[in-house]
Scaffold this motif. Structure first.
Motif, PDB file in Angstrom:
ATOM      1  N   GLY A  12       1.945   0.062  -4.616  1.00 39.15           N
ATOM      2  CA  GLY A  12       2.634   0.948  -3.690  1.00 39.15           C
ATOM      3  C   GLY A  12       2.575   2.398  -4.116  1.00 39.15           C
ATOM      4  N   HIS A  13       2.666   2.633  -5.413  1.00 37.43           N
ATOM      5  CA  HIS A  13       2.582   3.997  -5.936  1.00 37.43           C
ATOM      6  C   HIS A  13       1.134   4.484  -5.985  1.00 37.43           C
ATOM      7  N   MET A  14       0.200   3.545  -6.070  1.00 36.80           N
ATOM      8  CA  MET A  14      -1.209   3.905  -6.225  1.00 36.80           C
ATOM      9  C   MET A  14      -1.920   4.072  -4.888  1.00 36.80           C
ATOM     10  N   GLY A  15      -1.351   3.499  -3.822  1.00 38.69           N
ATOM     11  CA  GLY A  15      -1.934   3.632  -2.497  1.00 38.69           C
ATOM     12  C   GLY A  15      -3.145   2.758  -2.248  1.00 38.69           C
ATOM     13  N   VAL A  16      -3.333   1.754  -3.072  1.00 41.98           N
ATOM     14  CA  VAL A  16      -4.463   0.843  -2.941  1.00 41.98           C
ATOM     15  C   VAL A  16      -4.046  -0.491  -3.544  1.00 41.98           C
ATOM     16  N   ILE A  17      -4.589  -1.586  -2.983  1.00 39.90           N
ATOM     17  CA  ILE A  17      -4.194  -2.909  -3.453  1.00 39.90           C
ATOM     18  C   ILE A  17      -5.386  -3.669  -4.018  1.00 39.90           C
ATOM     19  N   CYS A  48       0.819  -1.218   0.000  1.00 41.26           N
ATOM     20  CA  CYS A  48       0.000   0.000   0.000  1.00 41.26           C
ATOM     21  C   CYS A  48       0.852   1.268   0.000  1.00 41.26           C
ATOM     22  N   GLY A  49       2.170   1.117   0.036  1.00 41.69           N
ATOM     23  CA  GLY A  49       3.047   2.278  -0.028  1.00 41.69           C
ATOM     24  C   GLY A  49       3.968   2.451   1.153  1.00 41.69           C
ATOM     25  N   GLY A  50       3.894   1.529   2.128  1.00 40.81           N
ATOM     26  CA  GLY A  50       4.777   1.626   3.280  1.00 40.81           C
ATOM     27  C   GLY A  50       6.231   1.420   2.912  1.00 40.81           C
ATOM     28  N   ASN A  51       7.119   2.013   3.701  1.00 44.96           N
ATOM     29  CA  ASN A  51       8.554   1.864   3.465  1.00 44.96           C
ATOM     30  C   ASN A  51       8.953   0.401   3.553  1.00 44.96           C
ATOM     31  N   PHE A  52       9.715  -0.057   2.575  1.00 47.36           N
ATOM     32  CA  PHE A  52      10.070  -1.469   2.471  1.00 47.36           C
ATOM     33  C   PHE A  52      10.807  -1.942   3.719  1.00 47.36           C
ATOM     34  N   ALA A  98     -11.831  -2.258  -5.434  1.00 47.07           N
ATOM     35  CA  ALA A  98     -12.348  -1.802  -6.724  1.00 47.07           C
ATOM     36  C   ALA A  98     -11.598  -0.579  -7.251  1.00 47.07           C
ATOM     37  N   ARG A  99     -11.140   0.272  -6.346  1.00 42.43           N
ATOM     38  CA  ARG A  99     -10.522   1.524  -6.763  1.00 42.43           C
ATOM     39  C   ARG A  99      -9.291   1.308  -7.633  1.00 42.43           C
ATOM     40  N   ILE A 100      -8.520   0.252  -7.387  1.00 42.55           N
ATOM     41  CA  ILE A 100      -7.292   0.077  -8.152  1.00 42.55           C
ATOM     42  C   ILE A 100      -7.609  -0.225  -9.615  1.00 42.55           C
ATOM     43  N   THR A 143      -0.102  -4.948 -10.253  1.00 45.38           N
ATOM     44  CA  THR A 143       0.522  -5.794  -9.250  1.00 45.38           C
ATOM     45  C   THR A 143       0.457  -5.186  -7.859  1.00 45.38           C
ATOM     46  N   ASN A 144       0.237  -6.034  -6.867  1.00 41.66           N
ATOM     47  CA  ASN A 144       0.426  -5.638  -5.478  1.00 41.66           C
ATOM     48  C   ASN A 144       1.915  -5.760  -5.180  1.00 41.66           C
ATOM     49  N   PHE A 145       2.568  -4.631  -5.084  1.00 45.91           N
ATOM     50  CA  PHE A 145       4.027  -4.600  -4.950  1.00 45.91           C
ATOM     51  C   PHE A 145       4.380  -3.292  -4.267  1.00 45.91           C
ATOM     52  N   GLY A 146       5.360  -3.346  -3.378  1.00 46.34           N
ATOM     53  CA  GLY A 146       5.811  -2.136  -2.710  1.00 46.34           C
ATOM     54  C   GLY A 146       6.662  -1.262  -3.618  1.00 46.34           C
ATOM     55  N   ILE A 147       6.825  -0.020  -3.228  1.00 49.17           N
ATOM     56  CA  ILE A 147       7.640   0.898  -4.019  1.00 49.17           C
ATOM     57  C   ILE A 147       9.091   0.430  -4.023  1.00 49.17           C
ATOM     58  N   GLY A 148       9.650   0.222  -2.839  1.00 52.64           N
ATOM     59  CA  GLY A 148      11.044  -0.183  -2.744  1.00 52.64           C
ATOM     60  C   GLY A 148      11.288  -1.584  -3.251  1.00 52.64           C
TER      61      GLY A 148
END
Length: 207
Positions: A135-140, A50-54, A144-146, A108-113
């Motif tokens: 991670g960049h989108m803030g939703v997984i 969801c965007g948390g630091n790796f 539905a939003r993604i 993909t559900n993937f973190g930024i780092g």
């Protein structure tokens, strides 16, 4: 209905993602099962997706569970050993689609780092026409939003998108928005679907 873009999930579609398998190589299975029962490691990973630091997210979780501190930290320190190997036949299909001029996206559900790190190890992760990384989108997925954000960005009608994912809930969420979908249970079935849609030929999908 014609397909204007093909969308790949990454984990267990293009890269094997099996954290439990990794931990079974570094600790007794009984300990691994106890750790996963006590610590919601997949929930921890959702925070990263969801965007948390790796590193920061994982190390903070590790401090909450001193008994498992080192093992939890390994989720970061040995992450690439969990996200391996590449699923070569799926990578081949991705590249054949692009060679035929079919737009290919990732969702993909993937973190930024973690995604940036994975790109340094897997060159095909930089080959998508568009990469939608949670991670960049803030939703997984499967929220539905993604899917809505993908539609808004690419401008392609939902019924002209073909999406493959290994998780039924992610597929179902896409289908509810009118996407064409394929449940990924191996490269062969996916290859056959792409051929049936007229996107690839028998020669394209040959090993």
């Amino acid at each position: 209905m014609a397909i204007d873009a093909v969308i790949f999930d990454i984990g267990n579609v293009l890269i094997e993602w099996q954290p439990e398998r990794f931990y079974d190589t570094v600790m007794p299975r009984e300990e691994r099962e106890a750790m996963f029962a006590e610590v919601d490691l997949h929930g921890m990973n959702d925070e990263i997706d969801c965007g948390g630091n790796f590193r920061g997210t994982i190390y903070a979780w590790a401090e909450r569970y001193p008994r498992w501190r080192g093992a939890i930290q390994a989720w970061h320190d040995n992450w690439i050993e969990m996200a391996t190997p590449a699923i070569a036949p799926s990578v081949h299909l991705l590249r054949r689609l692009r060679a035929r001029g079919v737009p290919v996206f990732a969702l993909t559900n993937f973190g930024i780092g973690s995604f940036a790190y994975a790109q340094t190890r897997y060159d095909f992760l930089s080959e998508f026409d568009r990469a939608y990384v949670s991670g960049h989108m803030g939703v997984i997925k499967p929220e539905a939003r993604i899917y809505e954000m993908v539609e808004e960005d690419c401008g392609i009608a939902p019924d002209r998108l073909l999406f493959t994912d290994d998780r039924h809930d992610n597929i179902a969420a896409a289908a509810r928005r009118g996407w064409q979908v394929h449940h990924f249970d191996g490269p062969m079935g996916w290859a056959e679907r792409l051929q049936a849609e007229g996107l690839l030929t028998a020669e394209d999908i040959a090993p």
